[in-house]
Design a protein around this motif. Structure first.
Motif, PDB file in Angstrom:
ATOM      1  N   MET A  14       0.844  -1.181   0.000  1.00  0.00           N
ATOM      2  CA  MET A  14       0.000   0.000   0.000  1.00  0.00           C
ATOM      3  C   MET A  14       0.889   1.244   0.000  1.00  0.00           C
ATOM      4  O   MET A  14       1.962   1.250   0.604  1.00  0.00           O
ATOM      5  CB  MET A  14      -0.870  -0.018   1.262  1.00  0.00           C
ATOM      6  CG  MET A  14      -2.008   0.913   1.230  1.00  0.00           C
ATOM      7  SD  MET A  14      -3.102   0.795   2.689  1.00  0.00           S
ATOM      8  CE  MET A  14      -2.762  -0.770   3.425  1.00  0.00           C
ATOM      9  N   ALA A  36      -2.106  -1.211  -3.600  1.00  0.00           N
ATOM     10  CA  ALA A  36      -3.237  -0.348  -3.259  1.00  0.00           C
ATOM     11  C   ALA A  36      -2.721   1.065  -3.014  1.00  0.00           C
ATOM     12  O   ALA A  36      -1.701   1.255  -2.352  1.00  0.00           O
ATOM     13  CB  ALA A  36      -3.952  -0.863  -2.017  1.00  0.00           C
ATOM     14  N   VAL A  38      -3.933   4.597  -1.274  1.00  0.00           N
ATOM     15  CA  VAL A  38      -4.936   5.055  -0.306  1.00  0.00           C
ATOM     16  C   VAL A  38      -4.922   6.573  -0.214  1.00  0.00           C
ATOM     17  O   VAL A  38      -3.866   7.209  -0.316  1.00  0.00           O
ATOM     18  CB  VAL A  38      -4.708   4.417   1.086  1.00  0.00           C
ATOM     19  CG1 VAL A  38      -3.380   4.834   1.675  1.00  0.00           C
ATOM     20  CG2 VAL A  38      -5.848   4.726   2.024  1.00  0.00           C
ATOM     21  N   GLN A  75     -11.563   6.649   4.109  1.00  0.00           N
ATOM     22  CA  GLN A  75     -10.479   6.424   3.155  1.00  0.00           C
ATOM     23  C   GLN A  75     -11.035   5.781   1.889  1.00  0.00           C
ATOM     24  O   GLN A  75     -11.983   5.008   1.930  1.00  0.00           O
ATOM     25  CB  GLN A  75      -9.408   5.517   3.754  1.00  0.00           C
ATOM     26  CG  GLN A  75      -8.706   6.132   4.940  1.00  0.00           C
ATOM     27  CD  GLN A  75      -7.691   5.193   5.534  1.00  0.00           C
ATOM     28  OE1 GLN A  75      -7.911   3.994   5.617  1.00  0.00           O
ATOM     29  NE2 GLN A  75      -6.577   5.742   5.975  1.00  0.00           N
ATOM     30  N   TYR A  77      -9.631   3.713  -1.684  1.00  0.00           N
ATOM     31  CA  TYR A  77      -8.503   2.932  -2.179  1.00  0.00           C
ATOM     32  C   TYR A  77      -8.633   2.714  -3.680  1.00  0.00           C
ATOM     33  O   TYR A  77      -9.730   2.483  -4.180  1.00  0.00           O
ATOM     34  CB  TYR A  77      -8.466   1.553  -1.517  1.00  0.00           C
ATOM     35  CG  TYR A  77      -8.155   1.589  -0.044  1.00  0.00           C
ATOM     36  CD1 TYR A  77      -6.875   1.344   0.407  1.00  0.00           C
ATOM     37  CD2 TYR A  77      -9.146   1.871   0.886  1.00  0.00           C
ATOM     38  CE1 TYR A  77      -6.589   1.371   1.768  1.00  0.00           C
ATOM     39  CE2 TYR A  77      -8.874   1.902   2.239  1.00  0.00           C
ATOM     40  CZ  TYR A  77      -7.593   1.658   2.670  1.00  0.00           C
ATOM     41  OH  TYR A  77      -7.313   1.696   4.009  1.00  0.00           O
TER      42      TYR A  77
END
Length: 85
Positions: A14, A36, A38, A75, A77
């Motif tokens: 991430m 990912a 974020v 959040q 993603y």
């Protein structure tokens, strides 16, 4: 996320949109095919704007967007896949 070292990015799979937008990470040695991105949701959709701007940057470096999802209500993603050569 702060102090996103290459090791931490690889371990968590991430990265923050802000890190990409500020050009503070080199993903060339990233060892995995999926990643990912974020971003924090903000007023006036700014978090989405940052997220998609980061997606567009990674697109130029061989990454494809798979999906975008809001996970926690705070959040959002973007799930990316590295193109195979």
């Amino acid at each position: 996320m702060s102090n996103e070292t290459p090791e931490l990015i690889a371990h968590r799979r991430m990265i923050s949109a802000r890190t990409i937008l500020e050009n503070k990470a080199d993903l060339r040695p990233y060892p995995h095919r999926h990643l990912a991105i974020v971003s924090q949701l903000m007023a006036a959709g700014e978090g989405i704007t940052q997220l998609l701007a980061a997606v567009e940057i990674l697109d130029r470096f061989g990454w494809d967007l798979i999906n975008v999802s809001e996970m926690t209500g705070r959040q959002v993603y973007a799930f990316m896949r590295q193109r195979t050569p």
